[in-house]
Design a protein around this motif. Sequence first.
Motif, PDB file in Angstrom:
ATOM      1  N   TYR A 110      10.754 -51.700   8.368  1.00 27.62           N
ATOM      2  CA  TYR A 110      10.579 -50.583   9.288  1.00 27.62           C
ATOM      3  C   TYR A 110      10.907 -51.043  10.701  1.00 27.62           C
ATOM      4  O   TYR A 110      10.755 -52.223  11.040  1.00 27.62           O
ATOM      5  N   TRP A 111      11.335 -50.095  11.531  1.00 32.68           N
ATOM      6  CA  TRP A 111      11.376 -50.325  12.972  1.00 32.68           C
ATOM      7  C   TRP A 111      10.018 -49.937  13.525  1.00 32.68           C
ATOM      8  O   TRP A 111       9.562 -48.810  13.343  1.00 32.68           O
ATOM      9  N   SER A 112       9.359 -50.885  14.182  1.00 38.14           N
ATOM     10  CA  SER A 112       7.983 -50.719  14.615  1.00 38.14           C
ATOM     11  C   SER A 112       7.931 -50.574  16.137  1.00 38.14           C
ATOM     12  O   SER A 112       8.501 -51.397  16.867  1.00 38.14           O
ATOM     13  N   VAL A 113       7.241 -49.530  16.623  1.00 35.70           N
ATOM     14  CA  VAL A 113       7.135 -49.266  18.064  1.00 35.70           C
ATOM     15  C   VAL A 113       5.651 -49.244  18.440  1.00 35.70           C
ATOM     16  O   VAL A 113       4.954 -48.252  18.183  1.00 35.70           O
ATOM     17  N   PRO A 114       5.129 -50.327  19.031  1.00 38.73           N
ATOM     18  CA  PRO A 114       3.739 -50.323  19.485  1.00 38.73           C
ATOM     19  C   PRO A 114       3.610 -49.713  20.882  1.00 38.73           C
ATOM     20  O   PRO A 114       4.420 -49.996  21.769  1.00 38.73           O
ATOM     21  N   VAL A 115       2.614 -48.865  21.059  1.00 35.06           N
ATOM     22  CA  VAL A 115       2.261 -48.307  22.372  1.00 35.06           C
ATOM     23  C   VAL A 115       0.851 -48.800  22.669  1.00 35.06           C
ATOM     24  O   VAL A 115      -0.095 -48.442  21.960  1.00 35.06           O
ATOM     25  N   LYS A 116       0.709 -49.638  23.686  1.00 43.30           N
ATOM     26  CA  LYS A 116      -0.555 -50.352  23.865  1.00 43.30           C
ATOM     27  C   LYS A 116      -1.090 -50.219  25.286  1.00 43.30           C
ATOM     28  O   LYS A 116      -0.349 -49.936  26.235  1.00 43.30           O
ATOM     29  N   ILE A 117      -2.404 -50.428  25.395  1.00 46.41           N
ATOM     30  CA  ILE A 117      -3.065 -50.490  26.684  1.00 46.41           C
ATOM     31  C   ILE A 117      -4.040 -51.660  26.667  1.00 46.41           C
ATOM     32  O   ILE A 117      -4.721 -51.886  25.658  1.00 46.41           O
ATOM     33  N   ASN A 118      -4.069 -52.416  27.756  1.00 48.51           N
ATOM     34  CA  ASN A 118      -4.932 -53.589  27.868  1.00 48.51           C
ATOM     35  C   ASN A 118      -5.852 -53.442  29.077  1.00 48.51           C
ATOM     36  O   ASN A 118      -5.454 -52.873  30.104  1.00 48.51           O
ATOM     37  N   TYR A 119      -7.051 -53.965  28.953  1.00 47.37           N
ATOM     38  CA  TYR A 119      -7.993 -53.997  30.073  1.00 47.37           C
ATOM     39  C   TYR A 119      -8.405 -55.442  30.309  1.00 47.37           C
ATOM     40  O   TYR A 119      -8.979 -56.088  29.437  1.00 47.37           O
ATOM     41  N   ARG A 120      -8.082 -55.967  31.490  1.00 43.41           N
ATOM     42  CA  ARG A 120      -8.354 -57.364  31.815  1.00 43.41           C
ATOM     43  C   ARG A 120      -9.807 -57.536  32.227  1.00 43.41           C
ATOM     44  O   ARG A 120     -10.314 -56.829  33.101  1.00 43.41           O
ATOM     45  N   LEU A 121     -10.484 -58.478  31.579  1.00 43.59           N
ATOM     46  CA  LEU A 121     -11.875 -58.772  31.900  1.00 43.59           C
ATOM     47  C   LEU A 121     -11.968 -59.567  33.198  1.00 43.59           C
ATOM     48  O   LEU A 121     -10.960 -60.078  33.697  1.00 43.59           O
ATOM     49  N   ASN A 124     -10.059 -62.719  33.791  1.00 44.99           N
ATOM     50  CA  ASN A 124      -8.611 -62.541  33.947  1.00 44.99           C
ATOM     51  C   ASN A 124      -7.768 -63.182  32.860  1.00 44.99           C
ATOM     52  O   ASN A 124      -6.634 -62.778  32.656  1.00 44.99           O
ATOM     53  N   CYS A 125      -8.266 -64.204  32.191  1.00 38.52           N
ATOM     54  CA  CYS A 125      -7.468 -64.809  31.120  1.00 38.52           C
ATOM     55  C   CYS A 125      -7.773 -64.193  29.764  1.00 38.52           C
ATOM     56  O   CYS A 125      -7.194 -64.568  28.758  1.00 38.52           O
ATOM     57  N   VAL A 126      -8.702 -63.228  29.727  1.00 37.01           N
ATOM     58  CA  VAL A 126      -9.069 -62.527  28.500  1.00 37.01           C
ATOM     59  C   VAL A 126      -8.959 -61.034  28.750  1.00 37.01           C
ATOM     60  O   VAL A 126      -9.327 -60.544  29.810  1.00 37.01           O
ATOM     61  N   TYR A 127      -8.448 -60.298  27.772  1.00 32.81           N
ATOM     62  CA  TYR A 127      -8.339 -58.852  27.937  1.00 32.81           C
ATOM     63  C   TYR A 127      -8.639 -58.147  26.625  1.00 32.81           C
ATOM     64  O   TYR A 127      -8.485 -58.711  25.533  1.00 32.81           O
ATOM     65  N   VAL A 128      -9.075 -56.907  26.739  1.00 32.37           N
ATOM     66  CA  VAL A 128      -9.330 -56.050  25.582  1.00 32.37           C
ATOM     67  C   VAL A 128      -8.043 -55.284  25.288  1.00 32.37           C
ATOM     68  O   VAL A 128      -7.402 -54.755  26.200  1.00 32.37           O
ATOM     69  N   HIS A 129      -7.678 -55.224  24.014  1.00 31.62           N
ATOM     70  CA  HIS A 129      -6.402 -54.640  23.611  1.00 31.62           C
ATOM     71  C   HIS A 129      -6.621 -53.501  22.631  1.00 31.62           C
ATOM     72  O   HIS A 129      -7.461 -53.580  21.726  1.00 31.62           O
ATOM     73  N   ALA A 130      -5.889 -52.401  22.825  1.00 31.32           N
ATOM     74  CA  ALA A 130      -5.873 -51.289  21.866  1.00 31.32           C
ATOM     75  C   ALA A 130      -4.447 -50.760  21.790  1.00 31.32           C
ATOM     76  O   ALA A 130      -3.730 -50.734  22.789  1.00 31.32           O
ATOM     77  N   ALA A 131      -4.029 -50.348  20.595  1.00 31.30           N
ATOM     78  CA  ALA A 131      -2.650 -49.886  20.426  1.00 31.30           C
ATOM     79  C   ALA A 131      -2.530 -48.945  19.242  1.00 31.30           C
ATOM     80  O   ALA A 131      -3.293 -49.023  18.275  1.00 31.30           O
ATOM     81  N   ALA A 132      -1.564 -48.047  19.359  1.00 27.34           N
ATOM     82  CA  ALA A 132      -1.091 -47.249  18.227  1.00 27.34           C
ATOM     83  C   ALA A 132       0.319 -47.736  17.926  1.00 27.34           C
ATOM     84  O   ALA A 132       1.146 -47.867  18.842  1.00 27.34           O
ATOM     85  N   VAL A 133       0.595 -48.026  16.655  1.00 28.69           N
ATOM     86  CA  VAL A 133       1.888 -48.582  16.257  1.00 28.69           C
ATOM     87  C   VAL A 133       2.566 -47.582  15.320  1.00 28.69           C
ATOM     88  O   VAL A 133       2.008 -47.209  14.282  1.00 28.69           O
ATOM     89  N   TYR A 173      -3.109 -48.450  13.663  1.00 27.31           N
ATOM     90  CA  TYR A 173      -3.945 -48.573  14.852  1.00 27.31           C
ATOM     91  C   TYR A 173      -4.577 -49.962  14.867  1.00 27.31           C
ATOM     92  O   TYR A 173      -4.879 -50.526  13.820  1.00 27.31           O
ATOM     93  N   GLU A 174      -4.791 -50.501  16.080  1.00 30.07           N
ATOM     94  CA  GLU A 174      -5.365 -51.839  16.183  1.00 30.07           C
ATOM     95  C   GLU A 174      -6.181 -51.988  17.454  1.00 30.07           C
ATOM     96  O   GLU A 174      -5.890 -51.356  18.485  1.00 30.07           O
ATOM     97  N   VAL A 175      -7.215 -52.823  17.384  1.00 24.95           N
ATOM     98  CA  VAL A 175      -8.033 -53.197  18.538  1.00 24.95           C
ATOM     99  C   VAL A 175      -8.345 -54.682  18.421  1.00 24.95           C
ATOM    100  O   VAL A 175      -8.430 -55.227  17.316  1.00 24.95           O
ATOM    101  N   GLY A 176      -8.505 -55.340  19.568  1.00 24.26           N
ATOM    102  CA  GLY A 176      -8.809 -56.767  19.539  1.00 24.26           C
ATOM    103  C   GLY A 176      -8.913 -57.350  20.931  1.00 24.26           C
ATOM    104  O   GLY A 176      -8.968 -56.616  21.935  1.00 24.26           O
ATOM    105  N   LEU A 177      -8.912 -58.664  20.988  1.00 18.55           N
ATOM    106  CA  LEU A 177      -8.974 -59.405  22.247  1.00 18.55           C
ATOM    107  C   LEU A 177      -7.708 -60.228  22.407  1.00 18.55           C
ATOM    108  O   LEU A 177      -7.202 -60.794  21.442  1.00 18.55           O
ATOM    109  N   GLY A 178      -7.213 -60.298  23.638  1.00 14.74           N
ATOM    110  CA  GLY A 178      -6.049 -61.117  23.933  1.00 14.74           C
ATOM    111  C   GLY A 178      -6.408 -62.257  24.863  1.00 14.74           C
ATOM    112  O   GLY A 178      -7.317 -62.137  25.694  1.00 14.74           O
ATOM    113  N   PHE A 179      -5.709 -63.367  24.714  1.00 15.74           N
ATOM    114  CA  PHE A 179      -5.920 -64.550  25.549  1.00 15.74           C
ATOM    115  C   PHE A 179      -4.576 -64.983  26.125  1.00 15.74           C
ATOM    116  O   PHE A 179      -3.561 -64.954  25.436  1.00 15.74           O
TER     117      PHE A 179
END
Length: 231
Positions: A110-121, A124-133, A173-179
């Motif tokens: 498949y061709w996959s297109v993620p649309v995401k939004i991040n909130y930086r804690l 600053n080196c950690v952020y909350v991630h949510a996306a619809a793919v 759909y996905e949620v998680g933490l980014g570093f």
Amino acid sequence: MLFTRSKIYSNLLPLILLVGLPGILNAQQPFAKFVIGLEGTFNTQQAQEYTIGPQIEYPWKQFSAGIGISRKQFPWFKVESTDYVLRPINWYGEKTLAYEINSEMKKASYWSVPVKINYRLPCNCVYVHAAAVFDFMNPNLKSKDAYTYYSEQPKNNEEVVTQRGYRKFLRNYEVGLGFKLHANDYFRLIARPVVSWNENPDPYSPNHRYDASIRMTLGVQYAFIRYGGRF
């Protein structure tokens, strides 16, 4: 009590990290108006299911919004189908009726297109991630090892998947933490574990419409349009 050099270093290391950590975290400040990068994602339960492709992000204060495109590859699976019509064949030297079964290996993409939004804690080196793919099916399925055989009864084998079609469009759909870790003023590395809810590509499957899995994303980002400081 005597201390070896290795024990002294092992005792000093946590203290050094504790003292230096605030400075490291404070250094992770936004520095880019526009960020481009390359990200690869794989399913931790099935590493053969992976995506890789370019991404873009637009930071704004504590938030950043992004979009990308990548190719999602699924692992090879076995497909067997029968029209359930008994055909006359020679079975051990005698004419009898048997089912004609077509078997082959297939691979979907498949061709996959993620649309995401991040909130930086605040660190600053950690952020909350949510996306619809959103996944768009590549109509050209890969096939191999096709053959036909006959059986008195259609086989009931857990390793065999009877697949009659694919959904042309999938929503995940996905949620998680980014570093993130800065290599220099222009580049940073990211790691992002997420919980992902993936739509089943088989519209005829008796299983759940969505399956949960753990996915891991690794990537590198570059500050394409930059202003003072770090991102």
